[in-house]
Design a protein around this motif. Structure first.
Motif, PDB file in Angstrom:
ATOM      1  N   GLN A 148       0.852  -1.197   0.000  1.00 20.27           N
ATOM      2  CA  GLN A 148       0.000   0.000   0.000  1.00 20.27           C
ATOM      3  C   GLN A 148       0.889   1.249   0.000  1.00 20.27           C
ATOM      4  N   VAL A 149       0.402   2.260  -0.665  1.00 16.03           N
ATOM      5  CA  VAL A 149       1.142   3.529  -0.667  1.00 16.03           C
ATOM      6  C   VAL A 149       1.110   4.082   0.763  1.00 16.03           C
ATOM      7  N   PRO A 150       2.259   4.478   1.311  1.00 16.60           N
ATOM      8  CA  PRO A 150       2.275   4.985   2.692  1.00 16.60           C
ATOM      9  C   PRO A 150       1.288   6.144   2.870  1.00 16.60           C
TER      10      PRO A 150
ATOM     11  N   TRP B 228       2.266   9.904   2.917  1.00 12.17           N
ATOM     12  CA  TRP B 228       2.731  10.568   1.689  1.00 12.17           C
ATOM     13  C   TRP B 228       1.680  11.524   1.146  1.00 12.17           C
ATOM     14  N   ARG B 229       0.412  11.191   1.377  1.00 11.45           N
ATOM     15  CA  ARG B 229      -0.681  11.918   0.719  1.00 11.45           C
ATOM     16  C   ARG B 229      -0.587  13.422   0.964  1.00 11.45           C
TER      17      ARG B 229
ATOM     18  N   GLY C 189       1.826  15.257   2.180  1.00 10.70           N
ATOM     19  CA  GLY C 189       3.082  15.859   1.719  1.00 10.70           C
ATOM     20  C   GLY C 189       3.078  16.109   0.222  1.00 10.70           C
ATOM     21  N   ILE C 190       2.687  15.106  -0.519  1.00 10.61           N
ATOM     22  CA  ILE C 190       2.702  15.218  -1.986  1.00 10.61           C
ATOM     23  C   ILE C 190       1.695  16.270  -2.448  1.00 10.61           C
ATOM     24  N   LEU C 191       0.490  16.231  -1.879  1.00 14.50           N
ATOM     25  CA  LEU C 191      -0.531  17.192  -2.302  1.00 14.50           C
ATOM     26  C   LEU C 191      -0.160  18.616  -1.890  1.00 14.50           C
TER      27      LEU C 191
ATOM     28  N   VAL D 121       2.880  19.898  -1.598  1.00 14.77           N
ATOM     29  CA  VAL D 121       3.918  20.391  -2.520  1.00 14.77           C
ATOM     30  C   VAL D 121       3.298  20.720  -3.877  1.00 14.77           C
ATOM     31  N   ALA D 122       2.396  19.853  -4.340  1.00 18.49           N
ATOM     32  CA  ALA D 122       1.755  20.085  -5.644  1.00 18.49           C
ATOM     33  C   ALA D 122       0.948  21.378  -5.624  1.00 18.49           C
ATOM     34  N   ARG D 123       0.198  21.594  -4.532  1.00 19.99           N
ATOM     35  CA  ARG D 123      -0.615  22.818  -4.431  1.00 19.99           C
ATOM     36  C   ARG D 123       0.285  24.059  -4.381  1.00 19.99           C
TER      37      ARG D 123
ATOM     38  N   THR E 235       3.207  24.511  -5.634  1.00 16.70           N
ATOM     39  CA  THR E 235       3.831  24.825  -6.926  1.00 16.70           C
ATOM     40  C   THR E 235       2.838  25.503  -7.852  1.00 16.70           C
ATOM     41  N   THR E 236       1.527  25.225  -7.668  1.00 18.42           N
ATOM     42  CA  THR E 236       0.516  25.884  -8.499  1.00 18.42           C
ATOM     43  C   THR E 236       0.504  27.374  -8.236  1.00 18.42           C
TER      44      THR E 236
ATOM     45  N   ARG F  44       4.234  29.234  -9.032  1.00 19.67           N
ATOM     46  CA  ARG F  44       4.955  28.834 -10.234  1.00 19.67           C
ATOM     47  C   ARG F  44       5.842  29.928 -10.825  1.00 19.67           C
TER      48      ARG F  44
ATOM     49  N   TYR G 295      -5.445  11.821  -6.631  1.00 25.51           N
ATOM     50  CA  TYR G 295      -4.568  11.075  -5.728  1.00 25.51           C
ATOM     51  C   TYR G 295      -5.312   9.879  -5.143  1.00 25.51           C
TER      52      TYR G 295
ATOM     53  N   GLN H   9      -2.515   4.724  -5.428  1.00 25.35           N
ATOM     54  CA  GLN H   9      -2.150   3.348  -5.065  1.00 25.35           C
ATOM     55  C   GLN H   9      -1.634   2.579  -6.283  1.00 25.35           C
TER      56      GLN H   9
ATOM     57  N   PHE I 260       1.699   4.030  -7.321  1.00 24.94           N
ATOM     58  CA  PHE I 260       2.739   3.640  -6.369  1.00 24.94           C
ATOM     59  C   PHE I 260       3.210   2.207  -6.647  1.00 24.94           C
TER      60      PHE I 260
ATOM     61  N   ARG J 124       8.675   7.800  -4.406  1.00 28.06           N
ATOM     62  CA  ARG J 124       8.040   9.000  -3.858  1.00 28.06           C
ATOM     63  C   ARG J 124       8.369  10.229  -4.710  1.00 28.06           C
TER      64      ARG J 124
ATOM     65  N   GLN K 286       5.641  12.420  -6.587  1.00 25.03           N
ATOM     66  CA  GLN K 286       5.607  13.859  -6.314  1.00 25.03           C
ATOM     67  C   GLN K 286       5.700  14.656  -7.614  1.00 25.03           C
TER      68      GLN K 286
END
Lengths: 138, 170
Positions: free
Chosen positions: A17-19, A22-23, A25-27, A29-31, A33-34, A37, B11, B16, B19, B33, B37
Motif C-alpha cells: 500500500q502507498v504509505p 505521503w498523501r 506531503g505530496i498534495l 507540494v503540488a498545491r 507549486t501551483t 509557479r 490522488y 495506489q 505507487f 516517492r 511527487q
C-alpha cells in the motif's frame, strides 16, 4: 500447471500500500507549486545565472575587460583612418605626366628584342608522330 | 471542481496503482516517492493535462512510466557506487507473517526484478492492474502485439524462475 492457474497465483499476491503519510506531503507540494509557479521559475533562472557566473567571476571580469580593451582599440584605429586619407593631397599634373612617362619607358624596355628573347617561352612539344620521326632519324 | 479538490480526487483514485507500478519498476521507495511527487506537481502545474482524456488511469500510467524510464536512464549514468551498497531492494509486495508465503513473495519480487523494465511494466499492468492489452498498449504507447509478446516472454521467465515453488505454495 496451466498458464491461467499460474497467472492467478501471481495475481493473488497483493501489492504494497502507498504509505498514508505521503498523501498530505505530496498534495501540499503540488498545491504550493501551483500558486508559486512564476516565482519558482524566476528563482530557477536566478540560480542558473548564479551557477554560471559566480564561480568564475574573475574569469568573466577579465573577459569583459579584454573585450572593452579590444573595442576601445578598434574604435581608436577606426577614427584615425579617415584622418590619414584626408591628409593626402591631390596629385599635381606634373606628377601625373612623370608617372605616364615612366610607364611608357617601362613598356619600351620590356618590348626590346633582348628582353623578348629572354622572356620567350620554349615551343610547346609537337604531336607524337613528329617526335617518332625525330627519334628514328637520330 | 477547483484544482485542489481535483488533485485530491486524482490522488485518491490513482495513487495506489501508480505507487505499485512505480515501486515495481524502480525498486526504490525514495525514487518512487520522488516520481509520484513529480507527477502530481506536473498535474498541478498543468491543470488541462487531463482534459479530453477518457482513461485517466492509462494516461497517468504513461506519465509515470516515462518518468520512471527517464529516472532509470539517469541512474545508469549516475554514480554507480550507490548500487554496490544497496543490497536489499524494496519489494513491491505487501508483508506477510506466513514464512512460506514470505519466501514466495520474495522470490517473485526477485524474479520480477530480473525482467527487463519493459516486460516488467507489461506484466505488472496485466496481472496486478488487470488491464487489457489494448489498455496497456495505450498506456505505454506501444503496439498491442508488442504488449502481448512482452507479457508472454515475461510470464515464461517468471514461470521458469518460480518452478520450485509450484507445488509448495497453494
Amino acid at each position: 500447471m496451466n498458464t491461467d492457474d499460474f497467472e492467478q497465483r501471481l495475481q493473488r499476491r497483493p501489492m504494497r500500500q502507498v504509505p498514508a503519510e505521503w498523501r498530505e506531503g505530496i498534495l501540499a507540494v503540488a498545491r504550493s507549486t501551483t500558486s508559486q509557479r512564476p516565482a519558482i521559475l524566476d528563482t530557477q533562472q536566478h540560480l542558473w545565472w548564479r551557477e554560471l557566473i559566480w564561480p568564475y567571476r574573475r574569469v568573466w571580469a577579465g573577459m569583459v575587460c579584454a573585450w572593452l580593451l579590444i573595442i576601445g582599440l578598434n574604435a581608436a584605429s577606426f577614427e584615425q583612418a579617415p584622418r590619414v586619407a584626408s591628409k593626402a593631397e591631390p596629385r599635381s599634373g606634373e606628377e601625373i605626366r612623370a608617372f605616364v612617362e615612366q610607364r611608357r619607358m617601362l613598356v619600351q624596355l620590356t618590348d626590346s628584342p633582348t628582353e623578348l628573347a629572354n622572356t620567350r617561352k620554349p615551343n610547346p612539344p609537337g604531336p607524337r608522330s613528329d617526335r617518332t620521326t625525330i627519334i628514328s632519324a637520330a | 471542481m477547483d484544482s485542489g479538490n481535483k488533485l485530491e480526487r486524482l490522488y485518491d483514485e490513482h495513487a495506489q496503482a501508480l505507487f505499485a507500478f512505480l515501486i515495481n519498476l524502480t525498486r526504490n521507495e525514495a525514487d518512487t516517492r520522488d516520481l509520484l511527487q513529480e507527477l502530481f506537481v506536473k498535474l498541478a502545474q498543468q491543470p488541462d493535462l487531463l482534459r479530453g482524456i477518457r482513461n485517466e488511469r492509462a494516461f497517468l500510467i504513461r506519465l509515470a512510466h516515462n518518468a520512471a524510464i527517464d529516472l532509470m536512464r539517469r541512474g545508469c549514468t549516475r554514480d554507480r557506487t550507490r548500487e554496490q551498497f544497496v543490497i536489499e531492494l524494496a519489494s513491491p509486495f505487501a508483508r506477510t507473517d506466513d514464512p512460506d508465503e514470505r519466501a514466495f513473495r520474495a522470490a517473485l519480487a526477485e524474479a520480477l526484478g530480473e525482467l527487463p523494465p519493459e516486460q516488467r511494466a507489461v506484466v505488472h499492468l496485466k496481472l496486478w492492474e488487470e488491464m487489457t492489452f489494448e489498455q496497456i498498449a495505450a498506456g505505454l504507447d506501444i503496439p498491442q502485439n508488442t504488449a502481448a509478446s512482452r507479457y508472454r516472454y515475461g510470464l515464461d521467465k517468471l514461470r521458469q524462475r518460480l518452478r520450485p515453488f509450484y507445488e509448495e505454495i497453494k
